[in-house]
Design a protein around this motif. Structure first.
Motif, PDB file in Angstrom:
ATOM      1  N   HIS A  51      31.475  14.446  23.067  1.00  0.00           N
ATOM      2  CA  HIS A  51      30.297  15.226  22.669  1.00  0.00           C
ATOM      3  C   HIS A  51      30.589  16.711  22.850  1.00  0.00           C
ATOM      4  O   HIS A  51      30.319  17.526  21.953  1.00  0.00           O
ATOM      5  CB  HIS A  51      29.074  14.798  23.495  1.00  0.00           C
ATOM      6  N   ARG A  56      30.984  14.390  15.569  1.00  0.00           N
ATOM      7  CA  ARG A  56      29.692  14.170  14.896  1.00  0.00           C
ATOM      8  C   ARG A  56      29.209  12.724  15.032  1.00  0.00           C
ATOM      9  O   ARG A  56      28.015  12.459  14.958  1.00  0.00           O
ATOM     10  CB  ARG A  56      29.797  14.489  13.393  1.00  0.00           C
ATOM     11  N   GLU A  73      21.054   8.112  24.382  1.00  0.00           N
ATOM     12  CA  GLU A  73      19.721   8.703  24.603  1.00  0.00           C
ATOM     13  C   GLU A  73      18.652   7.783  24.012  1.00  0.00           C
ATOM     14  O   GLU A  73      17.572   7.643  24.555  1.00  0.00           O
ATOM     15  CB  GLU A  73      19.647  10.055  23.899  1.00  0.00           C
ATOM     16  N   ARG A  90      25.634  11.805  16.731  1.00  0.00           N
ATOM     17  CA  ARG A  90      25.454  12.918  17.652  1.00  0.00           C
ATOM     18  C   ARG A  90      24.014  13.431  17.620  1.00  0.00           C
ATOM     19  O   ARG A  90      23.424  13.582  16.563  1.00  0.00           O
ATOM     20  CB  ARG A  90      26.401  14.043  17.217  1.00  0.00           C
ATOM     21  N   THR A  91      23.450  13.671  18.794  1.00  0.00           N
ATOM     22  CA  THR A  91      22.199  14.418  18.888  1.00  0.00           C
ATOM     23  C   THR A  91      22.542  15.713  19.627  1.00  0.00           C
ATOM     24  O   THR A  91      23.691  15.904  20.041  1.00  0.00           O
ATOM     25  CB  THR A  91      21.126  13.642  19.678  1.00  0.00           C
ATOM     26  N   GLU A  92      21.561  16.570  19.794  1.00  0.00           N
ATOM     27  CA  GLU A  92      21.854  17.858  20.441  1.00  0.00           C
ATOM     28  C   GLU A  92      22.457  17.671  21.836  1.00  0.00           C
ATOM     29  O   GLU A  92      23.398  18.343  22.213  1.00  0.00           O
ATOM     30  CB  GLU A  92      20.575  18.663  20.538  1.00  0.00           C
ATOM     31  N   SER A  93      21.889  16.687  22.577  1.00  0.00           N
ATOM     32  CA  SER A  93      22.323  16.579  23.975  1.00  0.00           C
ATOM     33  C   SER A  93      23.006  15.255  24.307  1.00  0.00           C
ATOM     34  O   SER A  93      23.271  14.980  25.473  1.00  0.00           O
ATOM     35  CB  SER A  93      21.095  16.755  24.879  1.00  0.00           C
TER      36      SER A  93
END
Ligand code: NDP
Length: 297
Positions: A51, A56, A73, A90-93
């Protein structure tokens, strides 16, 4: 350049880099896709590292398909139901998890013209892959669905958790004696050790079809068994493999690749035999199967 990877161990055998390279070329997408060996005890830190490196998306294969859910998440409903995750976005966090095995399976049956509606379906095996394909099987309105397994507790637990979607009859292989099915799907990993579970005779109804989630040499034991049952169709899981990858590609890139052409290319790359090989040699020519043959001297 957007980067993706498949993680697992062992991973050297993975066809995913080749499949996604075909998809990228075909759809004009510029991306990089690699295979990364990740041992079980390093899963959490590798996910964080990848990450941080900006990847991605990830595909997930053995032995992480169950464990990775706890590192996500969020996970999709179908991944929760399957108890397995094979695609990370992928997410932001962090990562969100999904399972595209069921989509790949359903798309491949459609491609092959194997119907489940009003037919008696038997799934051999009660692991992550069996869980992944049960949702589309139940959604196809079969006459009945049974799951049989070596370990008797797994089908019981599986039947319980799929109750909201429909009835699944939990069985052991031996307890199937006297039953008849129109479609038998092999979702065991027995073929990887050259084995086929010991099954009672007469399980496949006349005109019945056999589908194997395994492909390549691991498909051979089930294919040989299906020939002895006089199956009308015998198919391997290469189409499902490409189908589930196409679904992951669409999640990541928003474009659906024409995956049927990739099956043909991949089969050629694998140098896997077709109609005329082992299966046809021991049975009538109506059978289609894909069995890797020993090299010719
Ligand atoms: P799991 O390890 O989760 O489950 C394995 C299953 O196989 C269990 O039900 C296990 O029974 C059974 N099994 C293993 N060895 C034997 C044996 N010698 N005799 C009888 N039963 C046996 O694996 P998965 O569910 O993830 O994968 C199953 C298969 O599906 C694999 O071959 C995998 O490669 C293939 N697959 C193919 C895909 C594709 O796209 N084509 C996608 C996903 C999977 P028990 O519980 O009794 O141990």
């Amino acid at each position: 350049m957007d980067r993706y990877a498949v993680i697992g161990q062992p991973i050297a055998h993975s066809k995913s880099p080749s499949i996604h390279a075909h998809f990228a070329r075909q759809t004009g997408q510029v991306l990089e896709y690699t295979a990364l060996a990740v041992p079980a005890d390093r899963l959490a830190e590798e996910l964080q590292r990848l990450h941080a490196l900006g990847l991605r998306g990830l595909n997930v294969t053995l032995p992480h398909k169950q464990a990775v859910a706890a590192q996500c998440e969020s996970i999709s409903e179908r991944a929760r139901q399957a108890g397995a995750v094979n695609t990370l976005q992928r997410t932001e966090s962090g990562w969100s998890g999904d399972n595209t095995d069921g989509v790949g399976f359903a798309a491949d049956l459609k491609r092959l013209g194997i119907a489940l509606r009003a037919r008696r379906v038997l799934v051999l095996g009660a692991g992550g892959a069996a869980r992944g394909i049960l949702e589309p099987i139940l959604a196809a309105s079969p006459a009945l669905v049974a799951v049989s397994n070596r370990n008797p507790w797994k089908p019981e637990a599986l039947a319980e958790s799929f109750k909201p979607l429909g009835e699944v009859l939990p069985r052991t292989h031996v307890a199937l004696k006297g039953d008849r099915f129109d479609v038998i799907v092999n979702a065991t990993s027995a073929g990887h050790s050259g084995q086929m579970p010991l099954m009672p005779s007469g399980l496949l109804a006349p005109g019945g079809d056999c589908y194997d989630l395994s492909y390549g040499p691991a498909h051979a034991p089930f294919a040989a068994w299906a020939v002895r049952q006089n199956a009308a169709r015998i198919e391997d899981g290469l189409g499902m493999l490409v189908g589930q990858a196409a679904s992951a590609f669409e999640i990541w890139r928003g474009v659906e690749p024409a995956w049927e052409a990739v099956i043909v290319a991949l089969r050629r790359e694998l140098q896997v035999g077709t109609d005329t090989d082992l299966v046809a040699a021991v049975h009538a020519p109506v059978h289609r199967s894909h069995v890797e043959l020993p090299p010719q001297d």
